[in-house]
Design a protein around this motif. Structure first.
Motif, PDB file in Angstrom:
ATOM      1  N   LEU A  30       5.969  -0.888 -14.559  1.00 25.52           N
ATOM      2  CA  LEU A  30       5.919  -0.992 -13.096  1.00 25.52           C
ATOM      3  C   LEU A  30       4.731  -0.209 -12.537  1.00 25.52           C
ATOM      4  CD1 LEU A  30       9.733  -0.406 -12.364  1.00 25.52           C
ATOM      5  CD2 LEU A  30       8.507  -2.586 -12.200  1.00 25.52           C
ATOM      6  N   PRO A  31       4.208  -0.632 -11.383  1.00 26.08           N
ATOM      7  CA  PRO A  31       3.082   0.102 -10.787  1.00 26.08           C
ATOM      8  C   PRO A  31       3.564   1.361 -10.053  1.00 26.08           C
ATOM      9  CG  PRO A  31       3.631  -1.802  -9.428  1.00 26.08           C
ATOM     10  CD  PRO A  31       4.579  -1.823 -10.592  1.00 26.08           C
ATOM     11  N   LEU A  32       4.118   2.310 -10.794  1.00 29.65           N
ATOM     12  CA  LEU A  32       4.712   3.503 -10.186  1.00 29.65           C
ATOM     13  C   LEU A  32       3.708   4.647 -10.129  1.00 29.65           C
ATOM     14  CD1 LEU A  32       8.103   3.456 -12.137  1.00 29.65           C
ATOM     15  CD2 LEU A  32       7.798   2.904  -9.704  1.00 29.65           C
ATOM     16  N   GLY A  68       0.809  -1.225   0.000  1.00 29.73           N
ATOM     17  CA  GLY A  68       0.000   0.000   0.000  1.00 29.73           C
ATOM     18  C   GLY A  68       0.834   1.263   0.000  1.00 29.73           C
ATOM     19  N   ILE A  69       2.115   1.153  -0.356  1.00 27.66           N
ATOM     20  CA  ILE A  69       2.992   2.332  -0.407  1.00 27.66           C
ATOM     21  C   ILE A  69       3.116   2.784  -1.861  1.00 27.66           C
ATOM     22  CG2 ILE A  69       5.361   3.153  -0.001  1.00 27.66           C
ATOM     23  CD1 ILE A  69       5.620   1.129   2.244  1.00 27.66           C
ATOM     24  N   ARG A  70       2.955   4.082  -2.095  1.00 25.87           N
ATOM     25  CA  ARG A  70       3.156   4.596  -3.460  1.00 25.87           C
ATOM     26  C   ARG A  70       4.645   4.505  -3.801  1.00 25.87           C
ATOM     27  NH1 ARG A  70       1.564  10.340  -3.481  1.00 25.87           N
ATOM     28  NH2 ARG A  70       2.058  10.208  -1.272  1.00 25.87           N
ATOM     29  N   THR A  71       4.935   4.321  -5.078  1.00 29.31           N
ATOM     30  CA  THR A  71       6.341   4.161  -5.453  1.00 29.31           C
ATOM     31  C   THR A  71       6.739   5.170  -6.529  1.00 29.31           C
ATOM     32  OG1 THR A  71       5.623   2.470  -6.999  1.00 29.31           O
ATOM     33  CG2 THR A  71       6.533   1.690  -4.908  1.00 29.31           C
ATOM     34  N   GLY A  72       7.972   5.639  -6.409  1.00 24.90           N
ATOM     35  CA  GLY A  72       8.537   6.523  -7.427  1.00 24.90           C
ATOM     36  C   GLY A  72       9.845   5.907  -7.887  1.00 24.90           C
ATOM     37  N   ARG A 104      -0.560   5.475 -19.323  1.00 27.15           N
ATOM     38  CA  ARG A 104      -0.873   4.360 -18.427  1.00 27.15           C
ATOM     39  C   ARG A 104      -1.557   4.863 -17.158  1.00 27.15           C
ATOM     40  NH1 ARG A 104       2.050  -1.190 -17.758  1.00 27.15           N
ATOM     41  NH2 ARG A 104       1.961  -0.989 -20.000  1.00 27.15           N
ATOM     42  N   LYS A 105      -1.055   5.970 -16.621  1.00 29.90           N
ATOM     43  CA  LYS A 105      -1.630   6.488 -15.373  1.00 29.90           C
ATOM     44  C   LYS A 105      -3.054   6.996 -15.579  1.00 29.90           C
ATOM     45  CE  LYS A 105       0.220   9.027 -11.912  1.00 29.90           C
ATOM     46  NZ  LYS A 105       1.064  10.048 -11.305  1.00 29.90           N
ATOM     47  N   ARG A 106      -3.248   7.734 -16.704  1.00 26.65           N
ATOM     48  CA  ARG A 106      -4.550   8.364 -16.922  1.00 26.65           C
ATOM     49  C   ARG A 106      -5.613   7.374 -17.354  1.00 26.65           C
ATOM     50  NH1 ARG A 106      -1.565  12.772 -18.544  1.00 26.65           N
ATOM     51  NH2 ARG A 106      -1.519  14.152 -16.756  1.00 26.65           N
ATOM     52  N   LEU A 107      -5.206   6.425 -18.224  1.00 27.04           N
ATOM     53  CA  LEU A 107      -6.230   5.555 -18.811  1.00 27.04           C
ATOM     54  C   LEU A 107      -6.419   4.238 -18.062  1.00 27.04           C
ATOM     55  CD1 LEU A 107      -5.388   6.126 -22.592  1.00 27.04           C
ATOM     56  CD2 LEU A 107      -7.077   7.321 -21.198  1.00 27.04           C
TER      57      LEU A 107
END
Ligand code: B12
Length: 458
Positions: free
Chosen positions: A365-367, A336-340, A432-435
């Protein structure tokens, strides 16, 4: 009483795309140390100022001694301040990452360069100034020669004094003088941009790794830790200024698993209510540690992954693999941690295909945050040694019209091609992030088309 002004010459160009604004911790540490030794100290942090106002403030302060911080993007501003204040003060001192690794280039405009950790060295230099004694007996500095008997190495009347031992017990170092920093401006900026207010704390110094591109001239390869107790006292102090979030600025915050578990445990025991983020090495994060960090308030980890190709990771001497990176990002994400993540594109030795590997890997990656940059040879690094004969310009503050990136050496890839790679990666990531799950239909055709264009461009 001797008065000292410490300047952080960072001006924020309006078109600078970097989203982070952090206070200059190092200047804060030096200020604390000087104040504890009884000197009158001020900090001029230019982050929210324009040049004219900052210059006017520096003049009005009328300090006896002026110390100026410098990192690679700030050389021009640093030298400009030195020139403007040359006849207004008695002693000009440069310090920070760039003077630490490239001291000679500052000796035309400054009297003294402090290399590495600045707390004690600065105290000793100001004390020598006050007593009228010779700087050459102060370890860890570069100064102008006064007496031929002193000095170990010298270049045209310039003396490199004996090297200074690194501070062993970090808990003994006084916290940075946050009261001298424009906290309300940082809080206002951070709240507007992110909805919360972040400041930085550093809990370890040094990094045992030797990545080819990394400049660690200040703290070196010797890794030292502060105790969790000492860190949390500083967290409490920082929160008392109105911040609600901490960015741990360590090079390798997660290196020592036991320390991190103890730290997380202590945060729970003290019932401290704050969110935090840190830089983590991918080989030090698994699901258990990520869960402990999440429970202690960590909601984002930044990883320096750099490449999606194992051979290039070896060239960079990163000592990680693509598989390590995927596992670490997935573990943090699952907890549950956001990743950069940070990547370098078109590194010396890359081919079209390795660059495309990185773009493909990074965007798979799920960034939540992704940064691509071009290679920057920093003085004092192995990368610099590799390409120094090809360097054609100095690095200035990022902030171009279309792109922040500037290629400063003649590389295998052209600057245009590098910028295209960065842009391509950003667009793929954005799609990827938006759609979300529908991204495949837009991203895949875009990827295939731009892979082809990238291969064709010289
Ligand atoms: C947080 C951070 C940032 C933050 C903000 C920086 C800030 N406000 O301090 C952000 C994210 C914005 C950032 C951006 C960049 N950063 Co940065 N950053 C860091 C990081 C991780 C921590 C900085 C920190 O707080 N250090 C802790 C303090 C205590 O250390 P310090 O500042 O060095 O201070 C000590 C000494 O230098 C000395 N000292 C400090 N100031 C002074 C002043 C005087 C007068 C004297 C005598 C001594 C002295 O005493 C201090 C205490 O011992 C460092 C890595 C690191 N380990 O330091 C990289 C680092 C400073 N960044 C670096 C780089 C390259 C960048 C970027 C160019 C990256 C990029 N590709 O865009 C940008 C440039 C930003 C810009 N526009 O100018 C390099 C600089 C290398 C160099 N040789 O100049 C570093 C060292 C990373 C690395 N290992 O390569 N960065």
């Amino acid at each position: 009483m001797t008065s000292v002004l410490l300047i952080y010459p960072y001006f924020n160009p309006t078109n600078n795309r970097s989203i982070f604004r952090f206070p200059p911790l190092g200047v804060g540490y030096v200020a604390s140390s000087l104040r504890n030794a009884g000197y009158d100290v001020g900090i001029l942090d230019c982050t929210f100022m324009n040049r004219e106002d900052a210059m006017a403030s520096a003049h009005a302060y009328g300090a006896d001694v002026v110390g100026i911080y410098c990192m690679v993007t700030m050389r021009e501003e640093c030298i400009r301040f030195a020139g403007a204040l040359r006849n207004k003060c008695d002693l000009l001192i440069a310090g920070g990452p760039l003077p630490s690794c490239d001291p000679l280039s500052f000796m035309k405009d400054f009297d003294v360069v402090i290399r590495g950790e600045g707390e004690k060295a600065m105290q000793e230099v100001v004390c020598a100034y006050e007593n009228g004694s010779n700087f050459e007996s102060v370890p860890g500095i570069v100064c102008k020669r006064k007496n031929k008997m002193y000095g170990e190495k010298s270049t045209d009347g310039i003396v490199f004094t004996a090297s200074r031992k690194l501070e062993v017990n970090l808990d003994e170092i006084a916290f940075p003088a946050r009261d001298l920093l424009p906290n309300s401006r940082y809080i206002e900026h951070s709240k507007k941009r992110f909805g919360h207010s972040t400041t930085t704390i550093i809990t370890t110094r040094g990094c045992p790794f030797r990545c080819e591109f990394c400049s660690n001239a200040v703290f070196g390869v010797s890794y030292r830790e502060r105790s969790p107790d000492n860190v949390l006292l500083e967290v409490e102090q920082a929160l008392s200024y109105g911040y609600d979030r901490i960015h741990f600025a360590d090079d390798v915050f997660t290196l020592n698993r036991e320390r991190i578990l103890k730290f997380c445990d202590e945060v729970g025991k003290r019932e401290l209510d704050f969110k935090w983020e840190c830089l983590g090495r991918v080989d030090s994060i698994d699901r258990d540690i990520a869960t402990a960090m999440k429970n202690a308030g960590c909601d984002r980890i930044f990883f320096g992954i750099e490449s999606g190709n194992d051979q290039i990771l070896k060239t960079m001497n990163k000592k990680i693999t693509v598989e390590n990176a995927r596992k670490a990002v997935n573990s943090a994400h699952a907890a549950g941690i956001r990743t950069g993540a940070f990547f370098i594109l078109c590194y010396p030795g890359e081919t079209n295909e390795t660059v495309l590997d990185t773009l493909r890997f990074a965007t798979s990656l799920p960034l939540d945050y992704l940064s691509f940059t071009v290679p920057y040879p920093l003085p004092g690094t192995a990368l610099f040694e590799k390409v120094k004969h090809k360097i054609k310009k100095d690095w200035t503050v990022p902030g171009g019209f279309i792109s922040d990136h500037v290629l400063i050496f003649d590389a295998e890839f052209s600057e245009t091609k590098m910028k295209l790679a960065v842009l391509k990666g950003q667009i793929q990531f954005g799609l990827r992030k938006r759609l979300g799950k529908y991204a495949f239909f837009a991203e895949k055709p875009f990827e295939i088309l731009t892979d082809g264009i990238f291969r064709l461009i010289k």
